[in-house]
Design an enzyme around this catalytic site. Structure first.
Site, PDB file in Angstrom:
ATOM      1  N   ALA A  68      33.656  23.391 -18.536  1.00  0.00           N
ATOM      2  CA  ALA A  68      34.718  24.375 -18.730  1.00  0.00           C
ATOM      3  C   ALA A  68      35.317  24.288 -20.117  1.00  0.00           C
ATOM      4  O   ALA A  68      35.363  23.233 -20.726  1.00  0.00           O
ATOM      5  CB  ALA A  68      35.809  24.166 -17.680  1.00  0.00           C
ATOM      6  N   GLU A 121      28.359  20.618 -11.797  1.00  0.00           N
ATOM      7  CA  GLU A 121      28.699  21.158 -10.481  1.00  0.00           C
ATOM      8  C   GLU A 121      27.864  22.392 -10.163  1.00  0.00           C
ATOM      9  O   GLU A 121      27.485  22.619  -9.011  1.00  0.00           O
ATOM     10  CB  GLU A 121      30.195  21.459 -10.422  1.00  0.00           C
ATOM     11  CG  GLU A 121      31.033  20.179 -10.386  1.00  0.00           C
ATOM     12  CD  GLU A 121      32.527  20.429 -10.448  1.00  0.00           C
ATOM     13  OE1 GLU A 121      33.242  19.970  -9.555  1.00  0.00           O
ATOM     14  OE2 GLU A 121      32.979  21.081 -11.408  1.00  0.00           O
ATOM     15  N   GLY A 147      31.861  21.209 -15.012  1.00  0.00           N
ATOM     16  CA  GLY A 147      31.456  22.382 -14.240  1.00  0.00           C
ATOM     17  C   GLY A 147      29.976  22.676 -14.371  1.00  0.00           C
ATOM     18  O   GLY A 147      29.366  23.244 -13.452  1.00  0.00           O
ATOM     19  N   GLU A 150      35.847  15.046 -16.338  1.00  0.00           N
ATOM     20  CA  GLU A 150      37.203  15.586 -16.194  1.00  0.00           C
ATOM     21  C   GLU A 150      38.279  14.499 -16.173  1.00  0.00           C
ATOM     22  O   GLU A 150      39.383  14.683 -16.685  1.00  0.00           O
ATOM     23  CB  GLU A 150      37.317  16.421 -14.911  1.00  0.00           C
ATOM     24  CG  GLU A 150      36.593  17.747 -14.944  1.00  0.00           C
ATOM     25  CD  GLU A 150      35.128  17.651 -14.548  1.00  0.00           C
ATOM     26  OE1 GLU A 150      34.496  18.679 -14.340  1.00  0.00           O
ATOM     27  OE2 GLU A 150      34.616  16.509 -14.446  1.00  0.00           O
TER      28      GLU A 150
END
Length: 854
Positions: A156, A199, A196, A219
């Site tokens: 992100a 993910e 992300g 993160e």
């Protein structure tokens, strides 16, 4: 055949431009056309000044393009070559393989240009639309997801977390959409799959990775939890121990380790996309339920509860007050105890959670947060990191670089003033092979930069060579390619010498002798005579005046400070100090060197101690004053380590060596033979001074190197610090000698006097224009001085505490200690409080003058 005029291809970088030109060559190769120079049949390529992207990157104008080959709405990627926008495939000469690829596969390709990461609404929407389109198209048999330019996804864009437009499209539901697809979805992972990005890969049914790819969920390093169901899927795939290790540390793992863990199904040395297509062909028609991680149970451990309890204790101890790692453990625990959907709800809640909501911040306001299921305002906790990532990746200056080289895939364009320097094509010299010099040489060799390492006599040269080789061997063992990757046994890449004349052809010199102005000026005078006119002269100094060093040369515009941090091959920070005459080109070159060394370069102005050490002086000074007044080294260190520092000021001093500061103080005339007779022991220039560190040095207590300093160690060079009864008796005698009444000092006073004096100096630095903003001070302290990341840097910490509180406390302590200038509130701090404490990002607007070079 019809033609379209002035079709413009845009790219995010010069690399992209060169890639687009390569696309034309690839297309011509597929169609049987031949290129001749800039011309090819039906095409004419020319640069144009009028076609730019919104980022002012150049474009290439393509004229006379066959219309029947244009389909702007589609995009393909084959064998690593982007073919865009020619996807009509009307020419019968195109290989049947391409036709089969287009017919059977839908390639979901998301871009990786600046500001276009997964948090970008456009990228998320495009990914969702593409997946739905592929599912609805009966001719599509499988889906492959890949990134552009050899990078899957770095995750992100943290700048988007506070965007008011962010709600409506979220990554979590898109990952679920991927997983629920009735057609096999394969991730082709090249470069990195982080946050992300990983993910997304976990939502895919299969994962193929390039051997050099790296994966992780970082993160936690900025105080967040994985926000798109990664805390629930990863334990189901690789088990709780491995998943906890990745999630709570944020570390990146190589593809080889990912394969062993079962994170990826296959790794390949090349053609990742082709390998992903082959795998997809094999699995078409096979059941997908076993591949949907949300349906899998978490692998059981015989002692799961005990393991999780021990993991939580370990994480709490290592996190030093940071809440995110602890919440990560709780999220993984939810995966082991709850069904997937409920685990997602429990694991998703802390995403973006305010880390100020911990015991150390109980006095301060609770920040609002944005949950996946809510649209309330999100206050970003790490503005220093946010602004760091917001800076341009490229350096733009009006001057050309010092080294205009023959560059392979990277270009220098003087018209638009972009600076690119490829350091593996130039030669650097490191002068001095002490502790810092050895680390600097190791950093340069790791960056594949040719190095000439110079010492002034053979004894020190041989000692330095042995130490450097040992460091490089250790670094090689950490790398997959080993010693051959570093190539440090090649004399063309690393040469040791005592001959100054060998520096005549180097492009850049980094001097790393010890902190002595006379010696440095002597060396720079010699370098200016020997080195070629275009060579850049850098000094590794932690405090000395750059202008005075430059005055010894005939090229002050090419002298710049490069303050490496010890150990130089490990520490990420590089403080870059410009002088009065330093040219913008020299600054740009030093910044590009930092980038080549994979360090965080921060440009600052010239003053004693620059930014980092100047702010550190009052911090250490207050710590020593606290000892005079009744505290002990272990008590002060414990308070600051509980705050989040890895080591407190006295353990840090023992590690660095007390003799380093002692030598500097003697040169300043604060102690030693040059101190004027009759000077009060505890005063210098009318200000309070503590001779405690000088007295320890006179006793031969230099810290770890001698086995004794503020602590005692098991041996000289030992690392285990234990409180020293001798020192406690010495402090008592010192207080008696100077008539100091010992008193109890609580934890709050220790913390506030150390931190607020440091912060106060930061305001003075900003007011003097030494740094361009508070974010730069925070980046320096997070990357170079061990400031706990979850506290956001010293200036951000001040903004969360509240500037009025900082001001009030400084006034209180200044009144109690009027002979300590570091406790007197700075005028800039007073001004900000007077205007009702504006947000950190607005502080600099209240200053009338800032340095043009910043």
């Amino acid at each position: 055949m019809a033609f379209a005029d002035d079709l413009v291809l845009l790219s995010d970088s010069w690399e992209g431009m060169c890639f687009n030109i390569k696309i034309l060559e690839t297309f011509c190769e597929h169609t049987g056309l031949r290129t001749q120079g800039e011309k090819c049949h039906g095409f004419y390529i020319k640069p144009t000044k009028d076609a730019y992207t919104i980022n002012d990157c150049p474009a290439w104008q393509i004229g006379r393009t066959p219309l029947n080959m244009i389909d702007p709405g589609s995009s393909e990627k084959y064998l690593g070559t982007q073919i865009d926008p020619w996807t009509g495939f009307a020419d019968p000469k195109l290989p049947e393989k391409l036709e089969s690829l287009r017919r059977d596969f839908y390639t979901a390709r998301y871009p990786q240009g600046p500001g276009r990461l997964l948090q970008s609404l456009a990228v998320l929407q495009a990914l969702e639309d593409g997946l739905k389109k592929a599912d609805a198209d009966p001719s599509v048999k499988a889906v492959m997801i890949c990134g552009e330019n050899g990078k899957f996804s770095a995750g992100a864009d943290i700048r988007g977390f506070s965007s008011p437009k962010r709600h409506g499209v979220a990554l979590g539901p898109i990952v679920s959409l991927i997983e629920s697809s009735e057609k096999p979805v394969v991730a082709a992972i090249e470069g990195v799959a982080l946050g992300g990005g990983l993910e997304v890969a976990l939502g895919c049914h299969y994962r193929v990775a390039h051997a050099k790819a790296r994966m992780g969920l970082p993160e936690v390093t900025i105080g967040l939890l994985p926000g798109a169901e990664g805390t629930q899927r990863l334990p189901r795939l690789i088990g709780v121990p491995a998943a906890l290790d990745m999630i709570t540390t944020g570390k990146h793992i190589p593809a080889t380790e990912a394969l062993k863990l079962g994170l990826v199904d296959e790794i390949v040395e090349e053609n990742t996309i082709e390998a992903a297509i082959r795998l997809a062909n094999k699995v078409i028609g096979q059941p997908l339920e076993p591949c949907r991680l949300s349906l899998k149970p978490v692998p059981k451990l015989p002692n799961m509860e005990a393991f999780l309890r021990e993991a939580l204790v370990k994480v709490k101890r290592q996190a030093r007050g940071c809440l995110a790692p602890e919440l990560c453990v709780q999220a993984v625990r939810a995966a082991t105890e709850r069904p997937f959907a409920e685990g997602v709800r429990r694991g998703r809640g802390p995403f973006g959670f305010s880390l100020l909501n911990d015991p150390g911040f109980h006095r301060y306001k609770t920040l609002q947060r944005e949950d996946m299921n809510h649209t309330s305002k999100f206050t970003f906790l790490f503005p220093s990191l946010q602004n760091l990532f917001s800076m341009c990746a490229l350096l733009v200056f009006q001057s050309p670089p010092l080294f205009i080289l023959e560059i392979q895939r990277k270009c220098y364009c003087q018209e638009i003033n972009f600076l690119f320097i490829v350091f593996d094509s130039i030669s650097l010299s490191s002068l001095g092979l002490g502790t810092m010099g050895r680390g600097i040489v190791t950093s340069l060799v790791k960056a594949n930069i040719p190095v000439v390492a110079l010492e002034q006599d053979l004894e020190y040269l041989n000692k330095g060579r042995k130490a450097v080789m040992l460091l490089l061997e250790r670094e090689a063992m950490k790398m997959e390619g080993g010693a051959q990757t570093l190539d440090f046994h090649n004399p063309a890449r690393l040469q040791f010498t005592v001959d100054f004349d060998l520096l005549c052809d180097v492009d850049l010199v980094i001097e790393a002798v010890f902190e002595n102005m006379v010696l440095k000026k002597e060396i720079f005078h010699k370098l200016s005579k020997i080195c070629k006119p275009g060579a850049l002269l850098c000094t590794n100094t932690s405090a000395l005046n750059i202008d005075e060093i430059a005055s010894a040369t005939n090229r002050p515009q090419q002298v710049i400070g490069t303050h490496f941090f010890s150990p130089a091959h490990v520490m990420r920070l590089l403080e870059i100090i410009y002088g009065r005459h330093t040219s913008p080109t020299a600054i740009a070159t030093a910044m590009q060197l930092a980038k080549a060394l994979k360090k965080v370069g921060v440009v600052v102005g010239n003053c004693f101690g620059f930014v980092g050490n100047r702010m550190m002086f009052p911090y250490v000074q207050q710590a020593v004053f606290l000892l005079e007044e009744g505290s002990r080294p272990e008590a002060v260190d414990q308070v600051l380590e509980d705050f989040g520092f890895k080591i407190g000021p006295f353990r840090m001093s023992d590690l660095a060596g007390l003799d380093v500061g002692w030598r500097s103080r003697k040169e300043q005339g604060l102690t030693g033979p040059s101190l004027a007779a009759g000077t009060p022991a505890r005063q210098r220039h009318g200000q309070r001074y503590s001779p405690l560190p000088d007295l320890l040095c006179e006793q031969g207590r230099f810290g770890q190197k001698t086995g004794k300093g503020w602590y005692q160690y098991e041996r000289a060079g030992g690392r285990t610090a234990t409180p020293d009864p001798w020192l406690h008796d010495f402090l008592s005698q010192y207080r008696d000698t100077h008539g100091i009444q010992s008193r109890f000092i609580d934890q709050e006073e220790i913390l506030e006097r150390c931190l607020f004096s440091l912060i106060n100096e930061g305001f003075a630095i900003l007011a003097e224009g030494i740094a361009s903003g508070p974010e730069h001070l925070d980046v320096i302290y997070i990357n170079g001085y061990g400031w706990p990341k979850h506290r956001g840097g010293p200036m951000f910490y001040a903004s969360t505490v509240g500037l009025p509180r900082v001001l009030a406390k400084l006034q209180k302590y200044s009144e109690a200690h009027p002979d300590v200038p570091g406790l007197r509130p700075n005028a800039f701090l007073k001004k900000l409080v007077a205007v009702r404490s504006p947000p950190l990002k607005e502080w600099m607007s209240y200053l009338s003058h800032q340095s043009p070079k910043l």
